[in-house]
Enzyme design. Sequence first.
Site, PDB file in Angstrom:
ATOM      1  N   ASP A   1       0.825  -1.226   0.000  1.00  0.00           N
ATOM      2  CA  ASP A   1       0.000   0.000   0.000  1.00  0.00           C
ATOM      3  C   ASP A   1       0.853   1.268   0.000  1.00  0.00           C
ATOM      4  OD1 ASP A   1      -1.910  -1.998   0.477  1.00  0.00           O
ATOM      5  OD2 ASP A   1      -1.930  -1.612   2.632  1.00  0.00           O
TER       6      ASP A   1
ATOM      7  N   GLU B   1     -10.828  -1.351  -3.743  1.00  0.00           N
ATOM      8  CA  GLU B   1     -10.173  -0.707  -2.597  1.00  0.00           C
ATOM      9  C   GLU B   1      -8.987   0.114  -3.088  1.00  0.00           C
ATOM     10  OE1 GLU B   1      -9.102  -4.113  -0.187  1.00  0.00           O
ATOM     11  OE2 GLU B   1      -7.353  -4.584  -1.415  1.00  0.00           O
TER      12      GLU B   1
END
Length: 324
Positions: free
Chosen positions: A34, A199
């Site tokens: 991420d 997401e």
Amino acid sequence: MKFLKTIGTCVLALSSFVDAASFTNPLKPRDGSDPHISFSGGYYWMMTTTWTDLKVTRAKTLGGLKTGETKTVWTDKNANRCCNMWAPELQYLDGSWWIYYTAGSSANLDLQRPHVLKGGADPFAPYTYHAVLTSTWGIDGSVVRFNAPWGNQFVWSCMSNNLQSLCIAPMSAPGKIGATKVLSQPTQSWEKNGAPVMEGAAALYHGGKTYLTYSASYCWTPNYSLGLLTWNGSGDPALAASWKKTGPVLTSANGNYGPGHNGFFNSPDNTEVWNVYHATANSAGACDGNRYTMAQKVNWNSDGSPNFGSPAKLGTTITGPSGE
Ligand SMILES: *[C@@H]1O[C@H](CO)[C@@H](O)[C@H](O)[C@H]1NC(C)=O
Ligand SMILES: *[C@@H]1O[C@H](CO)[C@@H](O)[C@H](O)[C@H]1NC(C)=O
């Protein structure tokens, strides 16, 4: 003659060493999930998911992030947000830096919520806890900037009809959002491998257009990939009808599986946009710390839309961002 030749080799070796404008991936071999990078004040500032805390690494070159100065900027003992810290990203709003991140309890992932910390004039300045953005499950919050009349919007991954979708809400302040709407749901086959998932949204601005990438499918599959939403430029950005979905736009290649959960940053001279994302060498995909951080330049198609290319083999020498 032999002596001179040796000197020649030395000079060559030195000049390629000081050539800052090239690097190799990965930028971070472990816990590189991420990733998010901002370029500001002469530094690249990078954050990734480190699970138990929030860390910021800075360096003057992209390759320098591998050994950059690292500061743990946040830990938290509050039981509702101590743990499972994911997907931190730096945003500069209203004259200071803020960190948007996901956190919850140690017991399970039911309390995962998007939170925001208030920082200072540079990303190493101290942070104070500011706000939780939602009262229900939510992860991967990010800010998408729009001009008036819309203003900034908060986009995150939410549950809607049992589908992990993208939600959107107007921001009245860095820690305050208005009415929530579902922006998009995982309905296409490439968004439903393993489980239906959207997401990790990230805003991309180019040529007067606003785009939003996101990650599709379940991370424990090689099919985790980037999708693209393109704003039509005139409709309310909080309405699904104002966006068009295409994808996948970045998929597994060259031994890098499940490329996703990306961020965008500008080159030091502001002429280029770069994509930073994670991938794994595990051909089954990964959701854990085995994901590494990769960066590459975004190119543009003739119609102005982004072209993300494909993840190059690890270790490939890549020309660094313009202006290094
Ligand atoms: C999932 O990824 C694998 C490996 O890259 C590929 O062979 C397969 O076609 C993909 N499946 C779907 C449904 O996209
Ligand atoms: C953009 O989307 C809105 C719906 O939100 C629609 O009313 C409008 O006609 C669209 N504009 C263009 C240029 O497609």
